[in-house]
Enzyme design. Structure first.
Site, PDB file in Angstrom:
ATOM      1  N   CYS A 113      18.100   7.339 -24.208  1.00 36.06           N
ATOM      2  CA  CYS A 113      17.823   8.733 -23.821  1.00 36.06           C
ATOM      3  C   CYS A 113      16.423   9.184 -24.237  1.00 36.06           C
ATOM      4  O   CYS A 113      15.892  10.152 -23.692  1.00 36.06           O
ATOM      5  CB  CYS A 113      18.867   9.674 -24.397  1.00 36.06           C
ATOM      6  SG  CYS A 113      20.518   9.315 -23.788  1.00 36.06           S
ATOM      7  N   HIS A 250      15.611  16.842 -23.945  1.00 36.32           N
ATOM      8  CA  HIS A 250      16.580  15.925 -23.341  1.00 36.32           C
ATOM      9  C   HIS A 250      17.864  16.726 -23.089  1.00 36.32           C
ATOM     10  O   HIS A 250      18.311  17.495 -23.932  1.00 36.32           O
ATOM     11  CB  HIS A 250      16.863  14.765 -24.299  1.00 36.32           C
ATOM     12  CG  HIS A 250      18.003  13.907 -23.873  1.00 36.32           C
ATOM     13  ND1 HIS A 250      18.155  13.457 -22.585  1.00 36.32           N
ATOM     14  CD2 HIS A 250      19.061  13.427 -24.568  1.00 36.32           C
ATOM     15  CE1 HIS A 250      19.255  12.737 -22.504  1.00 36.32           C
ATOM     16  NE2 HIS A 250      19.826  12.695 -23.694  1.00 36.32           N
ATOM     17  N   ASN A 280      24.184  14.428 -18.490  1.00 38.17           N
ATOM     18  CA  ASN A 280      23.220  13.653 -19.273  1.00 38.17           C
ATOM     19  C   ASN A 280      22.748  12.473 -18.427  1.00 38.17           C
ATOM     20  O   ASN A 280      23.508  11.539 -18.185  1.00 38.17           O
ATOM     21  CB  ASN A 280      23.886  13.177 -20.569  1.00 38.17           C
ATOM     22  CG  ASN A 280      22.935  12.415 -21.474  1.00 38.17           C
ATOM     23  OD1 ASN A 280      21.851  12.022 -21.057  1.00 38.17           O
ATOM     24  ND2 ASN A 280      23.359  12.212 -22.712  1.00 38.17           N
TER      25      ASN A 280
END
Ligand code: UT7
Length: 323
Positions: A113, A250, A280
């Site tokens: 990520c 993020h 996500n």
């Protein structure tokens, strides 16, 4: 000195939109749980036969168009991804071929990520070193391909997508009033592998594997490490939180996004939030959010932008840049 300036942004989302209600049909979960615990309302899933390189190429084309730069002017392509089409070659070489680029170089970065933050920092280093002047930096993922659809604690959280930026070297003064990337802060601590990993791999078992996450534990690390890396990046640039115009975090969980903003003392109005629509998307989430916000005309020349991310590894980092 040479600064890396964002010339253009672009993104691509697969056509299929999956609302939370779809999971409630097969799993012991609910729209209410997913929204209240994560802020996610829907996500996009790639179609059968649609791969990470396809998403990345679409996003790259959009970024080139936004920048007004031809593919032939690109010196390097970097793709941040943990879900490549093949074990090798790199997705970035597929994107390069898809765009008809036959010169320069292309490679992937895998920091889960945090991948886009790591890629942006690396591209900035290449530009500063004179290795390349125009770099396509892309985050692209098909996390739907590594989901365990029987694990309600993970499969409701992730989505597919891609975002891209065109970085270009411009002369700067070295002062923090310059346009472009002003500072980067990158971190990893491999002792936390088991908190978030994929239980397969070429060397381990020859399989792609599925995502495993101890969500509560990752959450515990997230706010603290994201705030720390943000402060570290700001300090390197000689800037403070009150000078920030926008945070592009993020997009993993609205509670993490809010918690980090609160810890940094920043109002939510300064935070770009897309997690409700994308879920996500790992390395794609920051360039996706950047591109969506840019398309909405939210950034003005000279705005100070902070990006920050954490993910598997654990790996985390932040980049401070002026629009
Ligand atoms: O991008 C990479 C970094 N990743 C992240 O940042 C993710 C970090 N973690 C998180 O975002 C959150 O921890 C989650 C959204 C994954 C979970 O939220 P939480 O508030 O930490 O929930 P929890 O894991 O503590 O679970 C609470 C309860 C549990 O039940 P019990 O043990 O209290 O009876 C879970 O079994 O919620 C249950 N649960 C669910 N219930 C309904 C877990 N998943 C679901 C679900 N639907 N989908």
């Amino acid at each position: 000195m040479i600064r890396s300036v964002i010339r253009g942004t672009g993104h691509y989302l697969p056509a299929r939109i999956v609302p939370n209600a779809e999971f409630a049909a097969t799993l012991d979960t609910s729209d209410e749980w997913i929204v209240s615990r994560s802020g996610i309302e829907r996500r996009h899933f790639a179609a059968k036969g649609e791969f990470t390189s396809d998403l990345a190429t679409h996003a790259a084309r959009a970024a080139l168009e936004n920048a007004g730069i031809a593919a032939s002017e690109i010196d390097a392509v970097i793709v941040a991804t943990s879900t490549p089409d093949y074990t090798f070659p790199a997705v970035a070489t597929q994107v390069q071929a898809g765009l008809g680029i036959t010169r320069g170089f292309a490679f992937d970065i895998q920091a889960v990520c945090a991948g886009f933050v790591f890629a942006l920092a690396n591209a900035t280093g290449l530009i500063a070193a004179g290795q390349a002047n125009r770099v396509l930096v892309i985050g692209a993922e098909t996390f739907s391909r590594i989901m365990d659809w029987t694990d309600r604690s993970t499969c409701v959280l992730f989505g597919d997508g891609a975002g891209a930026v065109v970085l270009e070297g411009h002369p700067g003064t070295g002062a923090n009033t310059d346009r472009g990337v002003l500072s980067c802060d990158l971190n990893s601590d491999g002792q936390y592998r088991e908190l978030l990993y994929v239980d397969g791999g070429v060397s381990r078992n020859g399989q792609a594997g599925m995502l495993r996450m101890q969500g509560r534990e990752v959450f515990r690390h997230a706010v603290e490490k994201l705030a720390a890396t943000a402060h570290a990046a700001l300090e390197k640039a000689g800037l403070s939180t009150d000078q920030i115009d926008w945070v592009v975090p993020h997009q993993a969980n609205l509670r993490i996004i809010r918690g980090t903003a609160q810890k940094l003392g920043l109002p939510l109005e300064k935070v770009i939030v897309t997690v409700q629509d994308h879920g996500n998307t790992s390395a794609a989430s920051i360039p996706l959010a950047l591109s969506v916000a840019n398309a909405q005309g939210r950034f003005k020349p000279g705005d100070l932008i902070l990006t920050e991310a954490i993910g598997g590894g654990l790996s985390w980092g932040a980049v401070v840049l002026r629009w």
